[in-house]
Design a protein around this motif. Structure first.
Motif, PDB file in Angstrom:
ATOM      1  N   GLY B 137       6.183 -13.432   9.070  1.00 14.42           N
ATOM      2  CA  GLY B 137       4.774 -13.072   8.917  1.00 14.42           C
ATOM      3  C   GLY B 137       4.525 -11.980   7.884  1.00 14.42           C
ATOM      4  O   GLY B 137       3.667 -12.116   7.013  1.00 14.42           O
ATOM      5  N   GLY B 138       5.317 -10.902   7.983  1.00 17.94           N
ATOM      6  CA  GLY B 138       5.096  -9.782   7.079  1.00 17.94           C
ATOM      7  C   GLY B 138       5.334 -10.142   5.620  1.00 17.94           C
ATOM      8  O   GLY B 138       4.600  -9.729   4.731  1.00 17.94           O
ATOM      9  N   TRP B 139       6.374 -10.932   5.389  1.00 17.18           N
ATOM     10  CA  TRP B 139       6.667 -11.342   4.015  1.00 17.18           C
ATOM     11  C   TRP B 139       5.607 -12.288   3.486  1.00 17.18           C
ATOM     12  O   TRP B 139       5.283 -12.274   2.296  1.00 17.18           O
ATOM     13  CB  TRP B 139       8.056 -11.973   3.941  1.00 17.18           C
ATOM     14  N   LYS B 140       5.074 -13.107   4.377  1.00 15.51           N
ATOM     15  CA  LYS B 140       3.980 -13.984   3.945  1.00 15.51           C
ATOM     16  C   LYS B 140       2.807 -13.159   3.445  1.00 15.51           C
ATOM     17  O   LYS B 140       2.178 -13.491   2.437  1.00 15.51           O
ATOM     18  CB  LYS B 140       3.517 -14.863   5.113  1.00 15.51           C
ATOM     19  N   GLN B 141       2.515 -12.073   4.197  1.00 17.79           N
ATOM     20  CA  GLN B 141       1.396 -11.227   3.795  1.00 17.79           C
ATOM     21  C   GLN B 141       1.637 -10.654   2.405  1.00 17.79           C
ATOM     22  O   GLN B 141       0.737 -10.568   1.585  1.00 17.79           O
ATOM     23  CB  GLN B 141       1.198 -10.086   4.799  1.00 17.79           C
ATOM     24  N   ARG B 142       2.878 -10.225   2.151  1.00 23.31           N
ATOM     25  CA  ARG B 142       3.183  -9.671   0.838  1.00 23.31           C
ATOM     26  C   ARG B 142       2.995 -10.699  -0.249  1.00 23.31           C
ATOM     27  O   ARG B 142       2.464 -10.394  -1.316  1.00 23.31           O
ATOM     28  CB  ARG B 142       4.626  -9.205   0.789  1.00 23.31           C
ATOM     29  N   LEU B 143       3.460 -11.907   0.043  1.00 20.01           N
ATOM     30  CA  LEU B 143       3.298 -12.972  -0.944  1.00 20.01           C
ATOM     31  C   LEU B 143       1.817 -13.211  -1.209  1.00 20.01           C
ATOM     32  O   LEU B 143       1.386 -13.358  -2.355  1.00 20.01           O
ATOM     33  CB  LEU B 143       3.960 -14.256  -0.432  1.00 20.01           C
ATOM     34  N   GLY B 164      -0.048  -8.248  12.241  1.00 22.36           N
ATOM     35  CA  GLY B 164       1.303  -8.690  12.574  1.00 22.36           C
ATOM     36  C   GLY B 164       2.378  -8.170  11.649  1.00 22.36           C
ATOM     37  O   GLY B 164       3.470  -8.724  11.601  1.00 22.36           O
ATOM     38  N   VAL B 165       2.097  -7.116  10.908  1.00 20.39           N
ATOM     39  CA  VAL B 165       3.076  -6.581   9.969  1.00 20.39           C
ATOM     40  C   VAL B 165       3.660  -5.287  10.539  1.00 20.39           C
ATOM     41  O   VAL B 165       2.938  -4.483  11.121  1.00 20.39           O
ATOM     42  CB  VAL B 165       2.394  -6.320   8.609  1.00 20.39           C
ATOM     43  N   ASP B 166       4.970  -5.066  10.366  1.00 24.07           N
ATOM     44  CA  ASP B 166       5.596  -3.889  10.973  1.00 24.07           C
ATOM     45  C   ASP B 166       5.149  -2.599  10.270  1.00 24.07           C
ATOM     46  O   ASP B 166       4.645  -2.645   9.146  1.00 24.07           O
ATOM     47  CB  ASP B 166       7.117  -4.041  10.997  1.00 24.07           C
ATOM     48  N   PRO B 167       5.300  -1.445  10.924  1.00 24.65           N
ATOM     49  CA  PRO B 167       4.724  -0.199  10.403  1.00 24.65           C
ATOM     50  C   PRO B 167       5.209   0.164   9.004  1.00 24.65           C
ATOM     51  O   PRO B 167       4.426   0.599   8.164  1.00 24.65           O
ATOM     52  CB  PRO B 167       5.179   0.855  11.413  1.00 24.65           C
ATOM     53  N   LYS B 168       6.488  -0.059   8.761  1.00 26.75           N
ATOM     54  CA  LYS B 168       7.001   0.316   7.447  1.00 26.75           C
ATOM     55  C   LYS B 168       6.376  -0.567   6.364  1.00 26.75           C
ATOM     56  O   LYS B 168       5.894  -0.083   5.335  1.00 26.75           O
ATOM     57  CB  LYS B 168       8.524   0.166   7.442  1.00 26.75           C
ATOM     58  N   ALA B 169       6.365  -1.854   6.636  1.00 32.54           N
ATOM     59  CA  ALA B 169       5.790  -2.773   5.663  1.00 32.54           C
ATOM     60  C   ALA B 169       4.309  -2.486   5.474  1.00 32.54           C
ATOM     61  O   ALA B 169       3.771  -2.597   4.376  1.00 32.54           O
ATOM     62  CB  ALA B 169       5.990  -4.215   6.123  1.00 32.54           C
ATOM     63  N   ARG B 170       3.652  -2.086   6.568  1.00 32.76           N
ATOM     64  CA  ARG B 170       2.233  -1.769   6.469  1.00 32.76           C
ATOM     65  C   ARG B 170       2.012  -0.571   5.561  1.00 32.76           C
ATOM     66  O   ARG B 170       1.106  -0.549   4.735  1.00 32.76           O
ATOM     67  CB  ARG B 170       1.671  -1.456   7.852  1.00 32.76           C
ATOM     68  N   ARG B 171       2.864   0.436   5.745  1.00 30.01           N
ATOM     69  CA  ARG B 171       2.732   1.630   4.908  1.00 30.01           C
ATOM     70  C   ARG B 171       2.919   1.256   3.441  1.00 30.01           C
ATOM     71  O   ARG B 171       2.145   1.640   2.568  1.00 30.01           O
ATOM     72  CB  ARG B 171       3.761   2.664   5.332  1.00 30.01           C
ATOM     73  N   GLU B 172       3.936   0.441   3.171  1.00 33.07           N
ATOM     74  CA  GLU B 172       4.182   0.031   1.777  1.00 33.07           C
ATOM     75  C   GLU B 172       2.995  -0.748   1.224  1.00 33.07           C
ATOM     76  O   GLU B 172       2.584  -0.564   0.083  1.00 33.07           O
ATOM     77  CB  GLU B 172       5.448  -0.831   1.706  1.00 33.07           C
ATOM     78  N   PHE B 173       2.467  -1.586   2.102  1.00 33.16           N
ATOM     79  CA  PHE B 173       1.298  -2.386   1.725  1.00 33.16           C
ATOM     80  C   PHE B 173       0.155  -1.473   1.295  1.00 33.16           C
ATOM     81  O   PHE B 173      -0.478  -1.660   0.257  1.00 33.16           O
ATOM     82  CB  PHE B 173       0.896  -3.213   2.948  1.00 33.16           C
ATOM     83  N   TRP B 174      -0.097  -0.446   2.102  1.00 32.87           N
ATOM     84  CA  TRP B 174      -1.205   0.462   1.793  1.00 32.87           C
ATOM     85  C   TRP B 174      -0.915   1.323   0.577  1.00 32.87           C
ATOM     86  O   TRP B 174      -1.820   1.629  -0.205  1.00 32.87           O
ATOM     87  CB  TRP B 174      -1.546   1.318   3.015  1.00 32.87           C
ATOM     88  N   ASP B 175       0.336   1.724   0.404  1.00 33.21           N
ATOM     89  CA  ASP B 175       0.687   2.460  -0.810  1.00 33.21           C
ATOM     90  C   ASP B 175       0.362   1.614  -2.036  1.00 33.21           C
ATOM     91  O   ASP B 175      -0.202   2.098  -3.017  1.00 33.21           O
ATOM     92  CB  ASP B 175       2.178   2.825  -0.798  1.00 33.21           C
ATOM     93  N   GLU B 176       0.724   0.340  -1.910  1.00 30.42           N
ATOM     94  CA  GLU B 176       0.462  -0.583  -3.010  1.00 30.42           C
ATOM     95  C   GLU B 176      -1.046  -0.665  -3.311  1.00 30.42           C
ATOM     96  O   GLU B 176      -1.479  -0.605  -4.458  1.00 30.42           O
ATOM     97  CB  GLU B 176       1.023  -1.963  -2.625  1.00 30.42           C
ATOM     98  N   ILE B 177      -1.826  -0.771  -2.241  1.00 30.15           N
ATOM     99  CA  ILE B 177      -3.275  -0.883  -2.426  1.00 30.15           C
ATOM    100  C   ILE B 177      -3.844   0.387  -3.048  1.00 30.15           C
ATOM    101  O   ILE B 177      -4.696   0.329  -3.939  1.00 30.15           O
ATOM    102  CB  ILE B 177      -3.951  -1.208  -1.076  1.00 30.15           C
ATOM    103  N   HIS B 178      -3.333   1.531  -2.633  1.00 30.38           N
ATOM    104  CA  HIS B 178      -3.818   2.780  -3.222  1.00 30.38           C
ATOM    105  C   HIS B 178      -3.434   2.890  -4.687  1.00 30.38           C
ATOM    106  O   HIS B 178      -4.222   3.354  -5.509  1.00 30.38           O
ATOM    107  CB  HIS B 178      -3.286   3.983  -2.426  1.00 30.38           C
TER     108      HIS B 178
END
Ligand SMILES: Nc1ncnc2c1ncn2[C@@H]1O[C@H](COP(=O)(O)OP(=O)(O)OP(=O)(O)O)[C@@H](O)[C@H]1O
Ligand SMILES: [Mg+2]
Lengths: 378, 308
Positions: B137-143, B164-178
């Motif tokens: 799930g988390g990798w799908k979100q990244r893709l 459905g994304v784990d906390p670390k991946a979520r943090r990275e996701f948000w860093d990316e968005i910022h």
């Protein structure tokens, strides 16, 4: 065993609930058998009558006319055309407008009266042996039946040999080999089956899997999506065509077009037919809400393509209303084109109507499919 | 270039007789990250779809990226990245093939480089030959994020990108968005997570199709007029249960070993708490959290619906 009953019931009720939700499937379950039975039950006649015929009579005597009326009395054929020349008669047969052409020579009456061996020529279009057999059945009874009354009037003895004989020509397929008819027909059925079914899934699959949302959020327009989705299947269709034709030649010795003009005509027909089928599949896929529905609709289309197109039964032997339905189906026109090009040496000029019909079908169906394509989800 | 990336007014959308988006007016400044919150079925997805032209509004006007959003849908689509709530890339194609498709359909130049850059940037490069359907799930979100940002859009619409994304991946996701927003990208992101709401520059809260709160997290908390007490001590969770029924208490819910008790009227709340101000419980006033505010907003709207 007792314990599993409630679980069986649970699954059973679930299935019914889902079946009820799926309106189109529900309708298909009832409509399909009723419609198909009504249409095909009445349309299909294993003993075709009233097949179209043409008579070219170089002899205008009443005797010759009696032969013609005797022919019609059999009920197997209707004399629809009275061509004036051999060329005209030849064209009627080649273009499939008649299944049977009768030629009565100028000296027919004279020879009958003199008791010489009078002859008439019966040319049947044997590209479909089944249809030709029907027409020739009518001809075979002529010598003994046709001039019975006239002979009494002329004072000829009843018991003598028949006053004339019929020379039969089975054209285009003299040995009445059914593969010559069936194999080119199969090309049409195979192409329809694969192309309509494959593309019927095209849009439905995207919608079912949710990928439609991504696709629609891109700048791609409906025309671009449709052309992009269908083009690969044009290639699929062409490959299938080549495979079928090579096998037809190699395994069944089916004749091929003999001239460049013949091949050109065939190629035009094949391309139009492929595009027509793809458009139809695409139209289905814009209507169907699930892939199962798309399958069902494709099947619904395939049955008339088999029964009313002239594939399984001679087209000219169908009742008029069924022929009208048949004219709407692209396979009907495609069969005429393929059989025409392979067996009857037809060129573009002979196929004008069928090519035009296929062209109109493509325009109408592709237009409808595009009109139904959406750029939004609502 | 300090114009508004989104400026629409009076947006309405009904499905049949269900009025799903009601008079929503929303303005988002360029380069801002706006969180879009609201309970299930409140109309977040529908609003995002209206903004990117996937649904036709019944009424409404305004501009998206400076273009009339009703007339210039095609031009807007070209500059907008939309990440759907449900994964909607092709599961039977590899990551690389999916991105190559997106790059082509957007008519990008130097496709190969851009696809590879994006794969590297989002840490997907090693998995580029995997089928998208085989990703977790988390990798799908990244893709999906990679696909939505590949064409370097000016506006990014993200629909629950981290469900459905784990906390670390979520943090990275948000860093990316910022990082993207720092580069001038405007982001509208729907979420159910309070911590994510707090990572946004500002927030919009939508309820039953109405946008009922808009602003920074702090201003929304301030404007709510909510008073919150934190209670601690053994057995406090049982107390919370009884407190929730008391007059003057809007919500009382457990946060681990502590409870948050909130209300809008200080005196009424104090009165309700009075019986519990005894050992072993300890009480202290705390600033309300966003969640407290949202729970209050939900209650308020419901009350209004009953009275109207
Ligand atoms: N295509 C549709 N047809 C009919 N009703 C719809 C459709 N799409 C959404 N709805 C309805 O509109 C309302 C809002 O849905 P929407 O998906 O926008 O909510 P949401 O805020 O995104 O919810 P969630 O947090 O669960 O994703 C819901 O009541 C939903 O049932
Ligand atoms: Mg949603």
């Amino acid at each position: 065993m007792r314990g599993s009953l409630p679980r069986i019931l649970a699954v059973l009720l679930k299935e019914f609930t889902q079946l009820r939700r799926d309106r189109i499937t529900y309708a298909m379950i009832l409509v399909m058998p009723v419609m198909q039975l009504l249409i095909f039950g009445y349309a299909i006649n294993m003993d075709p009558r009233h097949l179209p015929a043409a008579v070219l009579s170089h002899d205008t005597s009443t005797l010759a006319n009696s032969v013609v009326s005797a022919l019609e009395r059999t009920g197997y054929v209707d004399v629809r055309y009275l061509p004036r020349s051999d060329e005209e008669l030849d064209q009627l047969i080649r273009r499939g407008q008649v299944l049977l052409g009768i030629t009565i020579p100028p000296d027919f009456t004279r020879r009958v009266l003199k008791g010489e061996r009078a002859q008439i020529l019966a040319e049947a279009d044997a590209s479909d042996p089944q249809a030709a057999a029907g027409a020739l059945a009518a001809v075979s009874v002529l010598p003994t039946e046709a001039l019975r009354n006239e002979r009494v009037g002329l004072g000829m003895p009843r018991s003598t040999a028949p006053p004339f004989e019929v020379v039969v020509h089975r054209r285009y397929n003299p040995e009445s080999r059914s593969p010559f008819n069936i194999v080119p027909g199969l090309l049409g059925i195979i192409l329809s089956m694969t192309l309509v079914m494959m593309t019927a899934m095209a849009v439905t699959r995207e919608r079912e899997r949710g990928t439609m949302e991504t696709l629609l959020s891109t700048p791609a327009t409906p025309v671009e999506i449709m052309v992009g989705k269908l083009t690969p299947y044009v290639v699929v269709g062409l490959i299938q065509t080549v495979v079928v034709l090579v096998m037809a030649r190699g395994l069944f010795s089916v004749p091929m077009a003999r001239t460049a003009a013949g091949w050109l005509a065939l190629a035009c027909g094949i391309v139009l037919f492929i595009v027509g089928n793809l458009s139809l599949g695409y139209l289905i896929s814009t209507v169907a809400r699930s892939q199962l529905q798309a399958m069902q609709m494709s099947m619904f289309y395939m049955l008339p393509s088999i029964f009313l197109s002239g594939f399984a039964f001679p087209f000219l032997g169908l009742p008029p209303w069924a022929r009208v339905l048949g004219e709407i189906i692209p396979v009907t026109h495609f069969l005429r084109i393929v059989r025409g090009a392979l067996l009857k040496e037809q060129v573009l000029a002979d196929m004008g109507n069928d090519l035009l019909a296929l062209g109109l079908f493509v325009l109408a169906v592709a237009g409808a499919a595009l009109a139904r394509s959406r750029t939004t989800l609502d | 270039m300090n114009e508004r990336a989104i400026d629409v007014r009076g947006l309405n959308k009904s499905f049949g007789d269900r009025h799903v988006v009601r008079d929503v007016s929303i303005a988002v400044d360029t380069g801002r990250i706006t969180g879009f919150l609201g309970p299930n079925g409140s109309g977040k997805t529908t609003t995002l779809r209206l903004l990117c032209g996937l649904l036709t509004p019944d009424s409404g006007e305004g501009t998206v990226l400076g273009l009339d959003f009703r007339a210039r849908g095609d031009a807007i689509k070209r500059q907008t990245g939309y990440m759907t709530q449900k994964f909607s890339l092709y599961e039977d194609m590899t990551l690389e093939e999916n991105l190559a498709f997106v790059a082509r359909v957007h008519g990008l130049e130097q496709r190969r480089e851009r696809v590879e850059d994006t794969l590297h940037r989002l840490g997907l490069f090693d998995r580029r030959r995997q089928l998208a359907g085989a990703l977790s799930g988390g990798w799908k979100q990244r893709l999906a994020l990679a696909a939505a940002t590949l064409h370097e859009p000016r506006l990014l619409l993200l629909d629950e990108p981290t469900a459905g994304v784990d906390p670390k991946a979520r943090r990275e996701f948000w860093d990316e968005i910022h990082t993207l927003a720092a580069g001038g990208l405007t982001v509208l992101v729907s979420t159910h997570y309070m911590d994510e709401a707090e990572r946004c520059h500002d927030i919009g809260y939508i309820l039953y199709g109405r946008l009922i709160a808009r602003g920074t997290a702090d201003s929304i908390i301030r404007d709510s007029g909510l008073v919150t007490f934190l209670g601690e001590g053994p057995g406090i969770d049982r107390a919370a249960h009884l407190l929730a029924q008391a007059d003057g208490v809007l919500s009382a819910s457990a946060f681990g070993a502590a409870v948050h008790v909130s209300g809008v009227k200080r005196e009424a709340l104090e009165a309700a708490l009075a019986p519990w101000r005894k050992e072993p419980f300890r009480w202290s006033e705390v600033p309300p959290s966003l969640e407290d505010v949202f729970i209050q907003l939900m209650g308020r709207e419901r009350d209004e619906r009953y009275t109207s």
